[in-house]
Design a protein around this motif. Structure first.
Motif, short mmCIF file in Angstrom:
data_model
loop_
_atom_site.label_atom_id
_atom_site.label_comp_id
_atom_site.label_asym_id
_atom_site.label_seq_id
_atom_site.Cartn_x
_atom_site.Cartn_y
_atom_site.Cartn_z
N LEU A 53 0.83 -1.20 0.00
CA LEU A 53 0.00 0.00 0.00
C LEU A 53 0.87 1.26 0.00
CD1 LEU A 53 -3.00 0.99 0.26
CD2 LEU A 53 -2.54 1.16 2.71
N GLU A 108 -7.36 7.33 -0.04
CA GLU A 108 -8.10 7.01 -1.26
C GLU A 108 -7.15 6.83 -2.44
OE1 GLU A 108 -11.25 6.23 -1.26
OE2 GLU A 108 -11.44 6.77 0.85
N TRP A 111 -5.14 3.58 -1.90
CA TRP A 111 -6.00 2.42 -2.17
C TRP A 111 -6.21 2.25 -3.67
CZ3 TRP A 111 -7.32 -1.91 -0.17
CH2 TRP A 111 -8.38 -2.64 -0.70
N ALA A 112 -6.45 3.34 -4.37
CA ALA A 112 -6.68 3.25 -5.82
C ALA A 112 -5.48 2.66 -6.54
CB ALA A 112 -7.02 4.63 -6.38
N ARG A 115 -5.24 -1.23 -5.09
CA ARG A 115 -6.48 -2.03 -5.02
C ARG A 115 -6.40 -3.33 -5.80
NH1 ARG A 115 -10.66 -2.75 -8.21
NH2 ARG A 115 -12.69 -3.21 -7.27
N GLU A 116 -6.03 -3.27 -7.05
CA GLU A 116 -6.02 -4.48 -7.90
C GLU A 116 -5.02 -5.51 -7.39
OE1 GLU A 116 -8.16 -5.25 -10.31
OE2 GLU A 116 -9.18 -3.38 -9.77
N LEU A 119 -6.54 -7.06 -3.82
CA LEU A 119 -7.80 -7.80 -3.80
C LEU A 119 -7.75 -9.22 -4.33
CD1 LEU A 119 -10.45 -5.08 -4.61
CD2 LEU A 119 -10.08 -6.28 -2.45
N ASP A 123 -11.53 -11.71 -3.41
CA ASP A 123 -12.54 -11.07 -4.24
C ASP A 123 -13.92 -11.72 -4.13
OD1 ASP A 123 -11.90 -13.38 -5.53
OD2 ASP A 123 -11.33 -12.45 -7.42
N GLU A 128 -14.35 -6.70 -0.92
CA GLU A 128 -13.61 -5.45 -1.11
C GLU A 128 -13.86 -4.48 0.03
OE1 GLU A 128 -12.68 -1.74 -4.08
OE2 GLU A 128 -13.84 -3.42 -4.87
N THR A 131 -11.94 -5.66 3.12
CA THR A 131 -10.50 -5.54 2.92
C THR A 131 -10.08 -4.09 2.97
OG1 THR A 131 -10.45 -7.56 1.60
CG2 THR A 131 -8.59 -6.05 1.34
N ARG A 132 -10.83 -3.24 2.27
CA ARG A 132 -10.53 -1.81 2.26
C ARG A 132 -10.60 -1.25 3.68
NH1 ARG A 132 -12.40 3.00 2.56
NH2 ARG A 132 -11.80 4.67 1.15
#
Length: 162
Positions: A53, A108, A111-112, A115-116, A119, A123, A128, A131-132
């Motif tokens: 992250l 944010e 995370w963006a 994210r991929e 996850l 999934d 999501e 996890t987020r």
């Protein structure tokens, strides 16, 4: 298994793996009770995911600096047992830089970018949001830990507790 971070006043810090090991001798329940005061931090066994992250994911990897020091960064101090992971230390100045980075970081955006990568394998339906939320909570905890450590002028010692 968890990743443990502990604030230490610079005059008390020793460049000794035995001294550092004693910092982390308490059982996990004692650690969890102390963590509430933000003089310590704990990340669960997904600490490598937390590092992603902040360190960035390819092709957006972070350059060396505060982003890369949040979780795994620091100068290694190797224990006598080669099967044990090294301790990692951040000076008070490095802690201050990490605290500044975290205070200004936008979760944010982090995370963006991650994210991929974070996850896959999680999934399932509704995974999501959970996890987020876990990553956002850890981000708040790390921000508080490093912020308080910086305010006190502390160094930080980190270790993977097996």
């Amino acid at each position: 298994m968890y990743f443990h971070l502990r604030a230490v006043p610079p005059p008390a810090l020793r460049n000794s793996a035995n001294w550092m090991r004693r910092l982390f001798e308490d059982d996990s329940e004692a650690v969890r009770l102390r963590v509430r005061g933000h003089r310590e931090g704990v990340l669960d066994r997904r600490y490598l995911d937390h590092d992603l992250l902040y360190a960035g994911v390819p092709p957006h990897g972070a350059v060396d600096g505060p982003r890369t020091d949040v979780v795994l960064g620091g100068r290694p101090v190797f224990p006598a047992d080669p099967d044990r992971p090294p301790f990692l230390t951040l000076t008070a100045e490095e802690v201050d830089r990490v605290a500044g980075y975290l205070a200004s970081a936008d979760f944010e955006v982090l995370w963006a970018l991650a994210r991929e990568t974070l996850l896959p394998g999680r999934d399932e339906d509704g995974a999501e949001s959970g996890t987020r939320a876990a990553f956002e909570s850890a981000h708040r905890d790390l921000t508080a830990f490093y912020g308080q450590s910086a305010r006190h002028g502390d160094a930080v010692v980190k270790w993977l507790v097996l």
